[in-house]
Design a protein around this motif. Structure first.
Motif, PDB file in Angstrom:
ATOM      1  N   UNK A  52     -10.863  13.905  29.452  1.00 51.54           N
ATOM      2  CA  UNK A  52     -10.133  15.584  29.959  1.00 51.54           C
ATOM      3  C   UNK A  52      -8.881  14.823  30.028  1.00 51.54           C
ATOM      4  N   UNK A  53      -7.404  16.100  29.420  1.00 52.33           N
ATOM      5  CA  UNK A  53      -6.681  16.208  28.310  1.00 52.33           C
ATOM      6  C   UNK A  53      -5.785  14.784  29.899  1.00 52.33           C
ATOM      7  N   UNK A  54      -5.703  13.626  29.507  1.00 50.39           N
ATOM      8  CA  UNK A  54      -4.658  12.739  30.357  1.00 50.39           C
ATOM      9  C   UNK A  54      -5.146  12.564  31.428  1.00 50.39           C
ATOM     10  N   UNK A  55      -6.968  11.816  31.450  1.00 51.36           N
ATOM     11  CA  UNK A  55      -7.547  11.154  32.907  1.00 51.36           C
ATOM     12  C   UNK A  55      -8.985  11.615  32.334  1.00 51.36           C
ATOM     13  N   UNK A  56      -9.646  10.942  32.902  1.00 52.75           N
ATOM     14  CA  UNK A  56     -11.161  10.470  33.050  1.00 52.75           C
ATOM     15  C   UNK A  56     -12.047  10.531  33.944  1.00 52.75           C
ATOM     16  N   UNK A  57     -12.919  10.407  34.641  1.00 46.99           N
ATOM     17  CA  UNK A  57     -13.568  10.682  35.890  1.00 46.99           C
ATOM     18  C   UNK A  57     -14.876  10.086  35.505  1.00 46.99           C
ATOM     19  N   UNK A  58     -15.286   9.665  36.571  1.00 47.50           N
ATOM     20  CA  UNK A  58     -16.987   8.759  37.016  1.00 47.50           C
ATOM     21  C   UNK A  58     -17.209   9.265  37.710  1.00 47.50           C
ATOM     22  N   UNK A  59     -18.561   9.199  37.967  1.00 42.15           N
ATOM     23  CA  UNK A  59     -19.341   9.111  38.904  1.00 42.15           C
ATOM     24  C   UNK A  59     -18.910   7.937  39.722  1.00 42.15           C
ATOM     25  N   UNK A  60     -19.209   7.840  40.866  1.00 45.96           N
ATOM     26  CA  UNK A  60     -19.223   6.801  41.727  1.00 45.96           C
ATOM     27  C   UNK A  60     -20.184   5.791  41.187  1.00 45.96           C
ATOM     28  N   UNK A  61     -21.304   5.979  41.290  1.00 48.42           N
ATOM     29  CA  UNK A  61     -22.517   5.094  41.110  1.00 48.42           C
ATOM     30  C   UNK A  61     -22.783   4.560  39.720  1.00 48.42           C
ATOM     31  N   UNK A  62     -21.799   5.140  38.347  1.00 48.29           N
ATOM     32  CA  UNK A  62     -21.688   3.851  37.092  1.00 48.29           C
ATOM     33  C   UNK A  62     -20.080   3.536  36.956  1.00 48.29           C
ATOM     34  N   UNK A  63     -19.478   4.016  38.312  1.00 43.73           N
ATOM     35  CA  UNK A  63     -18.317   2.882  37.869  1.00 43.73           C
ATOM     36  C   UNK A  63     -17.925   1.459  37.768  1.00 43.73           C
ATOM     37  N   UNK A  64     -17.550   1.111  36.985  1.00 43.44           N
ATOM     38  CA  UNK A  64     -17.371  -0.926  36.740  1.00 43.44           C
ATOM     39  C   UNK A  64     -18.351  -0.364  35.609  1.00 43.44           C
ATOM     40  N   UNK A  65     -19.362   0.251  35.560  1.00 44.95           N
ATOM     41  CA  UNK A  65     -20.621  -0.295  34.532  1.00 44.95           C
ATOM     42  C   UNK A  65     -20.588   0.891  33.509  1.00 44.95           C
ATOM     43  N   UNK A  66     -20.081   1.642  33.613  1.00 42.10           N
ATOM     44  CA  UNK A  66     -19.366   2.761  32.192  1.00 42.10           C
ATOM     45  C   UNK A  66     -18.948   3.302  31.529  1.00 42.10           C
ATOM     46  N   UNK A  67     -18.346   3.122  30.138  1.00 43.59           N
ATOM     47  CA  UNK A  67     -17.009   3.255  29.765  1.00 43.59           C
ATOM     48  C   UNK A  67     -17.133   4.539  28.864  1.00 43.59           C
ATOM     49  N   UNK A  68     -16.343   5.575  29.173  1.00 46.38           N
ATOM     50  CA  UNK A  68     -16.366   6.890  27.713  1.00 46.38           C
ATOM     51  C   UNK A  68     -15.471   6.358  27.417  1.00 46.38           C
ATOM     52  N   UNK A  69     -15.529   7.034  26.075  1.00 47.29           N
ATOM     53  CA  UNK A  69     -14.377   7.027  25.076  1.00 47.29           C
ATOM     54  C   UNK A  69     -14.697   7.802  24.001  1.00 47.29           C
ATOM     55  N   UNK A  70     -13.467   8.931  23.415  1.00 47.71           N
ATOM     56  CA  UNK A  70     -12.943   9.872  23.015  1.00 47.71           C
ATOM     57  C   UNK A  70     -12.088   9.265  21.677  1.00 47.71           C
ATOM     58  N   UNK A  71     -12.936   9.632  20.346  1.00 48.36           N
ATOM     59  CA  UNK A  71     -12.572   9.774  19.193  1.00 48.36           C
ATOM     60  C   UNK A  71     -11.946  10.604  18.881  1.00 48.36           C
ATOM     61  N   UNK A  72     -11.365  11.405  18.955  1.00 47.08           N
ATOM     62  CA  UNK A  72     -10.869  12.725  18.488  1.00 47.08           C
ATOM     63  C   UNK A  72     -10.676  13.007  17.207  1.00 47.08           C
TER      64      UNK A  72
END
Length: 114
Positions: A52-72
């Protein structure tokens, strides 16, 4: 109206990596957030990661393994998935929220073999 097209799912061995991509097209681009949910057989749909604008959130089960990125500029969101586990097996859905309503992609299957 917005259309979401997902790509990148497939079959991978445990410990492997995949990249999911979702491209948005259409006329309603008052985007508030973009992200990914997943649904495994017999389970409810759950949040994986969201940007979201100014923040990124992950499920606990994927933290450290998955990375989300935006190409606006391209209205694209990607999910880099590393160290995949069999429990990551699910249909992954792209999600986009605008000022007016949420949109969902058609889903892409990710299968992780042990």
């Amino acid at each position: 109206q917005v259309q979401l097209v997902e790509s990148g799912g497939g079959l991978v061995q445990a410990g492997g990596s995949l990249i999911l991509s979702c491209a948005a097209s259409g006329s309603d681009f008052s985007i508030i957030s973009m992200g990914w949910y997943r649904q495994a057989p017999g389970k409810q749909r759950e949040l994986v990661a969201i940007s979201s604008i100014g923040s990124t959130n992950y499920a606990d089960s994927v933290k450290g393994r998955f990375t989300i990125s935006r190409v606006n500029a391209q209205n694209t969101v990607r999910l880099q998935m590393n160290s995949l586990k069999p429990e990551d097996t699910a249909v992954y859905y792209c999600y986009l929220k605008t000022m007016w309503r949420p949109y969902w992609g058609q889903g892409t299957q990710v299968t992780v073999s042990s």
